[in-house]
Design a protein around this motif. Structure first.
Motif, PDB file in Angstrom:
ATOM      1  N   ILE A 134       0.911  -1.258   0.001  1.00  0.00           N
ATOM      2  CA  ILE A 134       0.043  -0.042   0.080  1.00  0.00           C
ATOM      3  C   ILE A 134       1.011   1.070  -0.013  1.00  0.00           C
ATOM      4  O   ILE A 134       0.515   2.395  -0.601  1.00  0.00           O
ATOM      5  CB  ILE A 134      -1.039  -0.028   1.397  1.00  0.00           C
ATOM      6  CG1 ILE A 134      -1.741  -1.262   1.063  1.00  0.00           C
ATOM      7  CG2 ILE A 134      -1.772   1.382   1.523  1.00  0.00           C
ATOM      8  CD1 ILE A 134      -2.714  -1.434   2.190  1.00  0.00           C
ATOM      9  N   ASP A 135       2.120   1.200   0.752  1.00  0.00           N
ATOM     10  CA  ASP A 135       2.954   2.354   0.644  1.00  0.00           C
ATOM     11  C   ASP A 135       3.262   2.536  -0.580  1.00  0.00           C
ATOM     12  O   ASP A 135       3.706   3.509  -1.217  1.00  0.00           O
ATOM     13  CB  ASP A 135       4.142   1.899   1.718  1.00  0.00           C
ATOM     14  CG  ASP A 135       3.736   2.453   3.137  1.00  0.00           C
ATOM     15  OD1 ASP A 135       2.791   3.205   3.423  1.00  0.00           O
ATOM     16  OD2 ASP A 135       4.034   1.676   3.983  1.00  0.00           O
ATOM     17  N   LYS A 136       3.671   1.324  -1.526  1.00  0.00           N
ATOM     18  CA  LYS A 136       4.257   1.610  -2.784  1.00  0.00           C
ATOM     19  C   LYS A 136       2.925   2.135  -3.707  1.00  0.00           C
ATOM     20  O   LYS A 136       3.357   3.054  -4.521  1.00  0.00           O
ATOM     21  CB  LYS A 136       4.594   0.064  -3.273  1.00  0.00           C
ATOM     22  CG  LYS A 136       5.180   0.150  -4.944  1.00  0.00           C
ATOM     23  CD  LYS A 136       6.588   0.500  -4.810  1.00  0.00           C
ATOM     24  CE  LYS A 136       6.958   1.258  -5.621  1.00  0.00           C
ATOM     25  NZ  LYS A 136       8.536   1.890  -5.699  1.00  0.00           N
ATOM     26  N   ALA A 137       1.688   1.611  -3.599  1.00  0.00           N
ATOM     27  CA  ALA A 137       0.652   2.074  -4.309  1.00  0.00           C
ATOM     28  C   ALA A 137       0.458   3.701  -3.984  1.00  0.00           C
ATOM     29  O   ALA A 137       0.464   4.563  -4.929  1.00  0.00           O
ATOM     30  CB  ALA A 137      -0.498   1.593  -3.828  1.00  0.00           C
ATOM     31  N   LEU A 138       0.749   4.201  -2.637  1.00  0.00           N
ATOM     32  CA  LEU A 138       0.951   5.595  -2.352  1.00  0.00           C
ATOM     33  C   LEU A 138       1.956   6.366  -3.048  1.00  0.00           C
ATOM     34  O   LEU A 138       1.651   7.373  -3.656  1.00  0.00           O
ATOM     35  CB  LEU A 138       0.785   5.743  -0.945  1.00  0.00           C
ATOM     36  CG  LEU A 138      -0.317   5.363  -0.213  1.00  0.00           C
ATOM     37  CD1 LEU A 138       0.075   5.287   1.359  1.00  0.00           C
ATOM     38  CD2 LEU A 138      -1.616   6.241  -0.365  1.00  0.00           C
ATOM     39  N   GLU A 139       2.997   5.742  -3.334  1.00  0.00           N
ATOM     40  CA  GLU A 139       4.317   6.417  -3.780  1.00  0.00           C
ATOM     41  C   GLU A 139       3.854   6.525  -5.329  1.00  0.00           C
ATOM     42  O   GLU A 139       4.085   7.647  -5.875  1.00  0.00           O
ATOM     43  CB  GLU A 139       5.310   5.646  -3.593  1.00  0.00           C
ATOM     44  CG  GLU A 139       6.865   6.107  -4.040  1.00  0.00           C
ATOM     45  CD  GLU A 139       7.814   4.947  -4.195  1.00  0.00           C
ATOM     46  OE1 GLU A 139       7.826   4.055  -3.116  1.00  0.00           O
ATOM     47  OE2 GLU A 139       8.494   5.061  -5.154  1.00  0.00           O
ATOM     48  N   ILE A 140       3.405   5.489  -6.061  1.00  0.00           N
ATOM     49  CA  ILE A 140       2.862   5.744  -7.339  1.00  0.00           C
ATOM     50  C   ILE A 140       1.725   6.523  -7.637  1.00  0.00           C
ATOM     51  O   ILE A 140       1.912   7.468  -8.438  1.00  0.00           O
ATOM     52  CB  ILE A 140       2.632   4.184  -7.937  1.00  0.00           C
ATOM     53  CG1 ILE A 140       3.898   3.046  -7.691  1.00  0.00           C
ATOM     54  CG2 ILE A 140       2.160   4.446  -9.170  1.00  0.00           C
ATOM     55  CD1 ILE A 140       3.227   1.784  -8.175  1.00  0.00           C
ATOM     56  N   ALA A 141       0.903   6.664  -6.971  1.00  0.00           N
ATOM     57  CA  ALA A 141      -0.407   7.422  -7.079  1.00  0.00           C
ATOM     58  C   ALA A 141       0.295   8.851  -6.905  1.00  0.00           C
ATOM     59  O   ALA A 141      -0.450   9.852  -7.642  1.00  0.00           O
ATOM     60  CB  ALA A 141      -1.184   7.063  -6.047  1.00  0.00           C
TER      61      ALA A 141
ATOM     62  N   ARG B 284       6.709  -8.462 -18.404  1.00  0.00           N
ATOM     63  CA  ARG B 284       7.385  -7.549 -17.481  1.00  0.00           C
ATOM     64  C   ARG B 284       6.937  -6.049 -17.704  1.00  0.00           C
ATOM     65  O   ARG B 284       6.994  -4.987 -16.892  1.00  0.00           O
ATOM     66  CB  ARG B 284       9.001  -7.567 -17.417  1.00  0.00           C
ATOM     67  CG  ARG B 284       9.684  -6.892 -16.241  1.00  0.00           C
ATOM     68  CD  ARG B 284      11.306  -7.511 -16.367  1.00  0.00           C
ATOM     69  NE  ARG B 284      11.986  -6.438 -15.642  1.00  0.00           N
ATOM     70  CZ  ARG B 284      12.041  -6.142 -14.605  1.00  0.00           C
ATOM     71  NH1 ARG B 284      11.251  -7.152 -13.635  1.00  0.00           N
ATOM     72  NH2 ARG B 284      12.644  -5.318 -13.777  1.00  0.00           N
ATOM     73  N   ALA B 285       6.714  -5.860 -19.025  1.00  0.00           N
ATOM     74  CA  ALA B 285       6.493  -4.593 -19.385  1.00  0.00           C
ATOM     75  C   ALA B 285       5.350  -4.006 -18.951  1.00  0.00           C
ATOM     76  O   ALA B 285       4.753  -2.783 -18.773  1.00  0.00           O
ATOM     77  CB  ALA B 285       6.039  -4.604 -21.234  1.00  0.00           C
ATOM     78  N   PHE B 286       4.478  -4.925 -18.339  1.00  0.00           N
ATOM     79  CA  PHE B 286       3.035  -4.647 -17.635  1.00  0.00           C
ATOM     80  C   PHE B 286       3.037  -4.449 -16.215  1.00  0.00           C
ATOM     81  O   PHE B 286       2.159  -4.559 -15.508  1.00  0.00           O
ATOM     82  CB  PHE B 286       2.037  -5.443 -17.988  1.00  0.00           C
ATOM     83  CG  PHE B 286       1.674  -5.290 -19.543  1.00  0.00           C
ATOM     84  CD1 PHE B 286       1.034  -4.366 -20.045  1.00  0.00           C
ATOM     85  CD2 PHE B 286       2.317  -6.123 -20.705  1.00  0.00           C
ATOM     86  CE1 PHE B 286       0.868  -4.205 -21.482  1.00  0.00           C
ATOM     87  CE2 PHE B 286       2.024  -6.122 -21.732  1.00  0.00           C
ATOM     88  CZ  PHE B 286       1.173  -5.184 -22.310  1.00  0.00           C
ATOM     89  N   ASP B 287       4.403  -4.614 -15.560  1.00  0.00           N
ATOM     90  CA  ASP B 287       4.420  -4.839 -14.002  1.00  0.00           C
ATOM     91  C   ASP B 287       5.017  -3.467 -13.636  1.00  0.00           C
ATOM     92  O   ASP B 287       5.941  -2.812 -14.004  1.00  0.00           O
ATOM     93  CB  ASP B 287       5.747  -5.815 -13.897  1.00  0.00           C
ATOM     94  CG  ASP B 287       5.875  -6.099 -12.409  1.00  0.00           C
ATOM     95  OD1 ASP B 287       5.257  -5.329 -11.533  1.00  0.00           O
ATOM     96  OD2 ASP B 287       6.813  -6.915 -12.055  1.00  0.00           O
ATOM     97  N   ALA B 288       4.024  -3.017 -12.646  1.00  0.00           N
ATOM     98  CA  ALA B 288       4.211  -1.589 -12.239  1.00  0.00           C
ATOM     99  C   ALA B 288       5.576  -1.607 -11.464  1.00  0.00           C
ATOM    100  O   ALA B 288       6.254  -0.664 -11.296  1.00  0.00           O
ATOM    101  CB  ALA B 288       2.947  -1.189 -11.352  1.00  0.00           C
TER     102      ALA B 288
ATOM    103  N   VAL C 107       8.242  -3.172  -4.478  1.00  0.00           N
ATOM    104  CA  VAL C 107       7.580  -3.104  -3.095  1.00  0.00           C
ATOM    105  C   VAL C 107       8.717  -3.615  -1.997  1.00  0.00           C
ATOM    106  O   VAL C 107       9.317  -4.562  -2.132  1.00  0.00           O
ATOM    107  CB  VAL C 107       6.658  -4.123  -3.028  1.00  0.00           C
ATOM    108  CG1 VAL C 107       6.067  -3.886  -1.367  1.00  0.00           C
ATOM    109  CG2 VAL C 107       5.433  -3.711  -3.680  1.00  0.00           C
ATOM    110  N   LYS C 108       8.894  -2.663  -1.135  1.00  0.00           N
ATOM    111  CA  LYS C 108      10.282  -3.074   0.105  1.00  0.00           C
ATOM    112  C   LYS C 108       9.559  -3.424   1.080  1.00  0.00           C
ATOM    113  O   LYS C 108       8.601  -2.853   1.612  1.00  0.00           O
ATOM    114  CB  LYS C 108      11.078  -1.844  -0.196  1.00  0.00           C
ATOM    115  CG  LYS C 108      11.806  -1.533  -1.359  1.00  0.00           C
ATOM    116  CD  LYS C 108      13.014  -0.769  -1.093  1.00  0.00           C
ATOM    117  CE  LYS C 108      13.788  -0.407  -2.496  1.00  0.00           C
ATOM    118  NZ  LYS C 108      12.962   0.572  -3.147  1.00  0.00           N
ATOM    119  N   GLY C 109      10.524  -3.990   1.958  1.00  0.00           N
ATOM    120  CA  GLY C 109      10.384  -4.359   3.104  1.00  0.00           C
ATOM    121  C   GLY C 109       9.433  -5.120   3.657  1.00  0.00           C
ATOM    122  O   GLY C 109       8.382  -5.440   3.150  1.00  0.00           O
ATOM    123  N   GLU C 110       9.315  -5.685   5.066  1.00  0.00           N
ATOM    124  CA  GLU C 110       8.440  -6.416   5.511  1.00  0.00           C
ATOM    125  C   GLU C 110       7.248  -5.582   6.130  1.00  0.00           C
ATOM    126  O   GLU C 110       7.316  -4.361   6.088  1.00  0.00           O
ATOM    127  CB  GLU C 110       9.100  -7.159   6.777  1.00  0.00           C
ATOM    128  CG  GLU C 110      10.269  -8.081   6.507  1.00  0.00           C
ATOM    129  CD  GLU C 110       9.906  -9.172   5.380  1.00  0.00           C
ATOM    130  OE1 GLU C 110       9.165 -10.071   5.818  1.00  0.00           O
ATOM    131  OE2 GLU C 110      10.510  -9.243   4.259  1.00  0.00           O
TER     132      GLU C 110
END
Lengths: 76, 365
Positions: free
Chosen positions: B72-79, B292-296, B303-306
């Motif tokens: 979700i943190d990654k989603a927030l960063e991308i958004a 892979r071309a469709f991989d965000a 996505v990082k971290g636990e």
């Protein structure tokens, strides 16, 4: 994203991966992809997840279920 | 046949409950895997119809709940990236992570759009060729066909601006992980019907055999759920441990072959972190290298971290069937759907939300 209610197919257009249709979910109409249920026809009930139909409900199987329940005295 | 009312007939429900009472001679704990089934159980009060010794444990089948905070943190960063249109199911909007939630990101000006299907996100990508369109591909085996189809259609249309942030998860490895805990209380599983609709029931055979647990695929209506409890109790009383299917109208043993093939062509199994549960081997799906071309994550970083440590909310225990929502001191007091402390209260498919909504209704009835 997990809608358990089946929808009744009202119309079908397109082919293969583009095969799609309109379905009635208890009065709510939705566009659904039919790419993975090539056997469906208008009037069939489908299970849809995330806008894509994943099954056509098998009326004969449902009837067998009720026959078994009736035999066990669970339905009239 | 409309496949709804027929499976809610009060006479059939009462008769099935009676048969379960007549069959059960010992206490049994049966876990329903799917959050949709937890909701049906609470909504129709099916738990109250069972004999005292037969209890239902609520399982991890809430995709919103098990999506790791790091994703979700990654989603927030991308958004928040300029030029991005971030598309998501509405359920994910209010799920909290370290950096907040997607609803807050939207309020801050990010272009976050709620869609009903990943195919809607493909259409947006087609209409907005100058923007990057990213879809948050969460969910179990039920949403994987839609996400696989979205990638196939985007590829067919030559779209270069569409990608998926994938956190897809798989049910069978999660059942294995729950059974691996030495102190688990699970005597049998009710398998999630629509997961079996897509993938079939073969993957459950070795789990039932090795762990000696009956596994019964079932649907979402009261008659379906009680029939599956009856089947599980009958097996347990007889000392059997088989895979059984009482959702015959929607589940074929081989699943939906066309949907399965699309999933298997586009995705491959990977290890995945489950929020509240931890890392489970081969329990997720990721895009195959050809896609892979469709991989965000290829476009915007991995996505990082636990999972970050959560507050005192017991969502992790609830997701594993080790606690019921009403055993949490915060339930209904500090934690409500308006002010949720954890994912199982945020998500409409979460067990805490189901208890909150339907227990309150029962008390006022």
């Amino acid at each position: 994203m997990c809608l358990a209610v089946p929808g009744r197919l009202l119309e079908i257009t397109g082919q293969d991966l583009e095969r799609s249709g309109r379905a009635d979910f208890g009065g709510v109409m939705r566009e659904v992809s039919l790419a993975f249920v090539p056997e469906t026809a208008v009037g069939d009930y489908v299970i849809v997840h995330a806008g894509v139909a994943i099954a056509r409900l098998d009326e004969e199987a449902a009837a067998r279920t009720f026959a078994a329940l009736a035999e066990a005295g669970a339905v009239e | 046949m409309r496949y709804v009312e027929e499976f809610r007939q009060p006479a059939a429900v009462a008769r099935l409950a009676e048969r379960i009472r007549a069959t059960a001679t010992r206490p049994w704990s049966i876990m329903e895997v799917c959050g949709g089934q937890t909701h049906a159980i609470m909504r129709f009060g099916l738990d109250e119809l069972l004999p005292e010794g037969v209890s239902l444990l609520h399982g991890p089948g809430c995709p919103v709940c098990v999506t790791p905070a790091a994703a979700i943190d990654k989603a927030l960063e991308i958004a928040a990236t300029p030029g991005v249109i971030f598309c998501t199911f509405g359920d994910m909007l209010r799920v909290p992570a370290e950096a907040g939630d997607l609803a807050e990101a939207k309020a801050r000006g990010a272009d976050v759009r709620v869609v009903y299907s990943p195919l809607d996100a493909v259409k947006i990508a087609e209409q907005e060729p100058d923007r990057e369109v990213v879809f948050f591909a969460v969910g179990f085996e039920t949403t994987a066909p839609a996400n696989g189809l979205a990638v196939r259609l985007a590829q067919g249309q030559g779209l270069k601006n569409f990608s998926l942030l994938v956190t897809q998860v798989l049910v069978p490895p999660a059942l294995e992980a729950l059974l691996a805990a030495p102190d688990h209380r699970i005597d049998a599983f009710l398998a999630a019907g629509h997961v079996c609709t897509v993938m079939g029931t073969a993957a459950y055979e070795p789990i039932a055999a090795v762990h000696r647990v009956p596994i019964v695929a079932t649907g979402f209506e009261p008659v379906d759920i009680l029939r599956s409890v009856m089947a599980a109790v009958r097996q347990l009383e007889a000392g059997e441990a088989r895979v059984e299917n009482v959702y015959e109208r929607a589940v074929a043993p081989e699943g939906n072959v066309a949907a399965r093939s699309a999933v298997e062509a586009v995705f491959e199994p990977v290890d995945r972190e489950w929020r509240g549960i931890g890392r489970i081997p081969a329990s997720g799906l990721a895009l195959r290298s050809e896609y892979r071309a469709f991989d965000a994550e290829a476009r915007f970083g991995e996505v990082k971290g636990e999972c970050a440590a959560e507050n005192h909310c017991i969502a992790g225990l609830v997701l594993q069937g080790r606690a019921t929502p009403d055993q949490c001191p915060a339930f209904g007091a500090e934690c409500t759907p308006e002010h949720p402390l954890g994912v199982t209260m945020v998500s409409s498919e979460g067990a805490c939300a189901a208890y909150y909504l339907y227990r309150a209704l029962r008390e006022t009835a």
